[in-house]
Design a protein around this motif. Sequence first.
Motif, PDB file in Angstrom:
ATOM      1  N   SER A   1       0.800  -1.157   0.049  1.00  0.00           N
ATOM      2  CA  SER A   1      -0.164   0.147   0.134  1.00  0.00           C
ATOM      3  C   SER A   1       0.835   1.284   0.017  1.00  0.00           C
ATOM      4  CB  SER A   1      -1.004  -0.109   1.299  1.00  0.00           C
ATOM      5  OG  SER A   1      -0.362  -0.238   2.252  1.00  0.00           O
ATOM      6  N   PRO A   2       0.283   2.533  -0.621  1.00  0.00           N
ATOM      7  CA  PRO A   2       1.357   3.378  -0.722  1.00  0.00           C
ATOM      8  C   PRO A   2       2.022   4.050   0.227  1.00  0.00           C
ATOM      9  CG  PRO A   2      -0.646   3.710  -2.179  1.00  0.00           C
ATOM     10  CD  PRO A   2      -0.976   2.555  -1.306  1.00  0.00           C
ATOM     11  N   TYR A   3       1.496   4.321   1.292  1.00  0.00           N
ATOM     12  CA  TYR A   3       1.688   5.178   2.369  1.00  0.00           C
ATOM     13  C   TYR A   3       2.510   4.536   3.282  1.00  0.00           C
ATOM     14  CZ  TYR A   3      -0.640   9.284   0.875  1.00  0.00           C
ATOM     15  OH  TYR A   3      -1.098  10.478   0.346  1.00  0.00           O
ATOM     16  N   ALA A   4       2.394   3.192   3.786  1.00  0.00           N
ATOM     17  CA  ALA A   4       2.825   2.068   4.391  1.00  0.00           C
ATOM     18  C   ALA A   4       4.169   1.573   3.760  1.00  0.00           C
ATOM     19  CB  ALA A   4       2.148   0.932   4.819  1.00  0.00           C
ATOM     20  N   THR A   5       4.270   1.509   2.403  1.00  0.00           N
ATOM     21  CA  THR A   5       5.413   1.135   1.725  1.00  0.00           C
ATOM     22  C   THR A   5       6.435   2.343   1.749  1.00  0.00           C
ATOM     23  OG1 THR A   5       3.876  -0.407   0.227  1.00  0.00           O
ATOM     24  CG2 THR A   5       6.219   0.321  -0.661  1.00  0.00           C
ATOM     25  N   ALA A   6       5.851   3.522   1.285  1.00  0.00           N
ATOM     26  CA  ALA A   6       6.714   4.825   1.599  1.00  0.00           C
ATOM     27  C   ALA A   6       7.454   4.865   2.865  1.00  0.00           C
ATOM     28  CB  ALA A   6       5.921   5.861   1.261  1.00  0.00           C
ATOM     29  N   LEU A   7       6.709   4.405   3.896  1.00  0.00           N
ATOM     30  CA  LEU A   7       7.157   4.523   5.170  1.00  0.00           C
ATOM     31  C   LEU A   7       8.255   3.520   5.317  1.00  0.00           C
ATOM     32  CD1 LEU A   7       7.556   6.042   8.061  1.00  0.00           C
ATOM     33  CD2 LEU A   7       5.773   4.373   8.752  1.00  0.00           C
ATOM     34  N   SER A   8       8.211   2.518   4.745  1.00  0.00           N
ATOM     35  CA  SER A   8       9.128   1.381   5.106  1.00  0.00           C
ATOM     36  C   SER A   8      10.366   1.505   4.293  1.00  0.00           C
ATOM     37  CB  SER A   8       8.455  -0.163   4.391  1.00  0.00           C
ATOM     38  OG  SER A   8       8.382  -0.366   2.811  1.00  0.00           O
TER      39      SER A   8
END
Length: 252
Positions: free
Chosen positions: A112-119
């Motif tokens: 998912s976009p935001y969780a992946t960005a944070l990861s």
Amino acid sequence: MNTLTLLRNMDSSEQKLRTDLAAVFRMVARLDWHEGIANHFSVALPGPGRRFLMNRKWRHFSLMSASDLLLLDADDASVMSGSEAPDPTAWAIHGTMHRELPNARCILHVHSPYATALSCLSDPRILPIDQTTARFFNRVSIDTGYTGMADEVDEGMRLAHVLGGNEVMMMGNHGVLVTGKSIAEAYDTLYHLERACRTLMLAYASGRELAVLSDAVAEQTARDWESFTDSSFTHLAEVRRVLDRHEPDYVN
């Protein structure tokens, strides 16, 4: 028997599990958390947890129906040589976890976009800056061992070990994995996880200093969330109401 108790008890039949999981696939596609024909969701059937349902190889989330889900046995690797073999990465992660982590009844893995960005940040922790981010305070495992696509059982074992007793894992440079005692609880956690990551990433993007909650307030808020789990069953029921109106074929 109240409505919430009925919703919990209904989750025991295979057909109910199929339609609930199909609904989650469809809603995740609507929310644009899917990634082409990749990513996988699974749920264990009643019993020890080794028999489970999972999406078949390369089926788009927006077209997923209850009958599309494969019935697999975590102890039977021969499925990988058959005509209905699931994606190797899905088998490595979900098959291993359903075998090794019987309490992880439902497993949702997405980019998912935001969780992946944070990861992808050097510090992928979900800092408690509001009520939703605080839900995950000290309750998330962080994996920093990404070495490529997870298509070996050893990698599934490693991820199961990193997850440990938590229900959420930030997969560094990769995405997220959420588990739950039921489909409803896992989906509700995934939903709020992505919302939390969105809030945090937007706050980071402002370039301003974060107002991080104290450990005491964050911990109390997380505990408050843990006493509020019945809402997850109603959340999934409402998702199904939306789909019953707009995409009723998910139950087929």
